[in-house]
Design an enzyme around this catalytic site. Structure first.
Site, PDB file in Angstrom:
ATOM      1  CG  ASN A  72     -12.428  -0.250   4.040  1.00 55.04           C
ATOM      2  OD1 ASN A  72     -12.709  -0.617   5.173  1.00 55.04           O
ATOM      3  ND2 ASN A  72     -11.296   0.384   3.754  1.00 55.04           N
ATOM      4  CG  HIS A 106      -6.985  -2.736   3.399  1.00 50.34           C
ATOM      5  ND1 HIS A 106      -6.223  -1.629   3.072  1.00 50.34           N
ATOM      6  CD2 HIS A 106      -8.230  -2.497   2.892  1.00 50.34           C
ATOM      7  CE1 HIS A 106      -6.984  -0.755   2.417  1.00 50.34           C
ATOM      8  NE2 HIS A 106      -8.199  -1.252   2.289  1.00 50.34           N
ATOM      9  CG  ASP A 161      -2.042   1.004   1.102  1.00 44.27           C
ATOM     10  OD1 ASP A 161      -3.206   0.582   0.988  1.00 44.27           O
ATOM     11  OD2 ASP A 161      -1.761   2.229   1.112  1.00 44.27           O
ATOM     12  CB  VAL A 204      -9.120   1.835  -4.852  1.00 47.90           C
ATOM     13  CG1 VAL A 204      -8.815   1.172  -6.188  1.00 47.90           C
ATOM     14  CG2 VAL A 204      -8.112   2.949  -4.551  1.00 47.90           C
ATOM     15  CD  GLN A 218     -14.695  -0.527  -2.429  1.00 46.18           C
ATOM     16  OE1 GLN A 218     -15.777  -0.883  -1.968  1.00 46.18           O
ATOM     17  NE2 GLN A 218     -14.142  -1.077  -3.497  1.00 46.18           N
ATOM     18  CG  HIS A 239      -8.686  -3.078  -2.184  1.00 46.14           C
ATOM     19  ND1 HIS A 239      -9.578  -2.339  -2.928  1.00 46.14           N
ATOM     20  CD2 HIS A 239      -8.498  -2.394  -1.039  1.00 46.14           C
ATOM     21  CE1 HIS A 239      -9.903  -1.245  -2.262  1.00 46.14           C
ATOM     22  NE2 HIS A 239      -9.287  -1.251  -1.104  1.00 46.14           N
TER      23      HIS A 239
HETATM   24  P1  AMP Z   1      -9.756   1.496   0.360  1.00 45.68           P
HETATM   25  O1  AMP Z   1      -9.939   2.756   1.167  1.00 45.68           O
HETATM   26  O2  AMP Z   1     -10.183   0.262   1.095  1.00 45.68           O
HETATM   27  O3  AMP Z   1     -10.376   1.614  -1.023  1.00 45.68           O
HETATM   28  O4  AMP Z   1      -8.207   1.322   0.165  1.00 45.68           O
HETATM   29  C1  AMP Z   1      -7.508   1.815  -0.943  1.00 45.68           C
HETATM   30  C2  AMP Z   1      -6.045   1.735  -0.617  1.00 45.68           C
HETATM   31  O5  AMP Z   1      -5.322   1.846  -1.827  1.00 45.68           O
HETATM   32  C3  AMP Z   1      -5.554   2.839   0.319  1.00 45.68           C
HETATM   33  O6  AMP Z   1      -4.996   2.247   1.507  1.00 45.68           O
HETATM   34  C4  AMP Z   1      -4.501   3.565  -0.516  1.00 45.68           C
HETATM   35  O7  AMP Z   1      -3.378   3.985   0.242  1.00 45.68           O
HETATM   36  C5  AMP Z   1      -4.112   2.511  -1.545  1.00 45.68           C
HETATM   37  N1  AMP Z   1      -3.591   2.993  -2.817  1.00 45.68           N
HETATM   38  C6  AMP Z   1      -4.131   3.927  -3.620  1.00 45.68           C
HETATM   39  N2  AMP Z   1      -3.391   4.089  -4.739  1.00 45.68           N
HETATM   40  C7  AMP Z   1      -2.353   3.219  -4.629  1.00 45.68           C
HETATM   41  C8  AMP Z   1      -1.236   2.903  -5.447  1.00 45.68           C
HETATM   42  N3  AMP Z   1      -1.020   3.506  -6.633  1.00 45.68           N
HETATM   43  N4  AMP Z   1      -0.368   1.963  -5.019  1.00 45.68           N
HETATM   44  C9  AMP Z   1      -0.552   1.339  -3.841  1.00 45.68           C
HETATM   45  N5  AMP Z   1      -1.596   1.586  -3.016  1.00 45.68           N
HETATM   46  C10 AMP Z   1      -2.482   2.525  -3.403  1.00 45.68           C
END
Ligand code: AMP
Ligand code: ZN
Length: 114
Positions: free
Chosen positions: A86, A101, A30, A95, A93, A99
């Site tokens: 999430n 974590h 991450d 992204v 969430q 996924h």
């Molecule tokens: P969520 O809030 O569950 O959607 O988590 C998305 C996660 O993606 C967050 O912890 C971000 O820090 C991580 N993230 C976003 N862009 C990138 C990236 N380019 N490379 C690695 N992690 C990322």
């Protein structure tokens, strides 16, 4: 999906620090870690969120994603760890490519710093 950041990571058009990969799953660090060790485990195929993955792939898809997380933990020699997901913006969430974590590395146990 062209506008999905994790699909672009799968395609290699934006960089990531990969820690585990097989034919259908990828795990990478991450970019903004919330624990000393913080990996993201994703299916390479796009799905927006965990319930969409469940709808399309059922128990097999959910189980395989969890198995990929366990294999990532084993491949990177994590002892104890936490898995979190999430589902939806109301749950945090950001992204919309499914996924998990994978969090670890606390010196004194989960919830304590360092
Ligand atoms: P969520 O809030 O569950 O959607 O988590 C998305 C996660 O993606 C967050 O912890 C971000 O820090 C991580 N993230 C976003 N862009 C990138 C990236 N380019 N490379 C690695 N992690 C990322
Ligand atoms: Zn995607």
């Amino acid at each position: 999906m062209a506008d999905c950041i994790f699909c672009r990571i799968v395609a290699g058009t934006i960089p990531s620090n990969k820690v585990y990969e097989d034919e259908i799953y990828l795990a990478f660090k991450d970019i903004h870690p919330k624990a000393p060790v913080h990996y993201l485990v994703i299916p390479k195929a796009h799905s927006e969120r965990l319930d969409a993955l469940a709808r399309d792939g059922g128990a097999v898809a959910l189980g395989e994603l969890m198995l990929a997380a366990v294999r990532t933990a084993e491949a990177t020699n994590l002892g104890d760890y936490r898995l979190a997901v999430n589902v939806g913006s109301g749950a945090g969430q950001l992204v919309f490519h499914t996924h998990l974590h994978l969090l670890s590395g606390w010196r004194h146990g989960a919830g304590e710093v360092g």
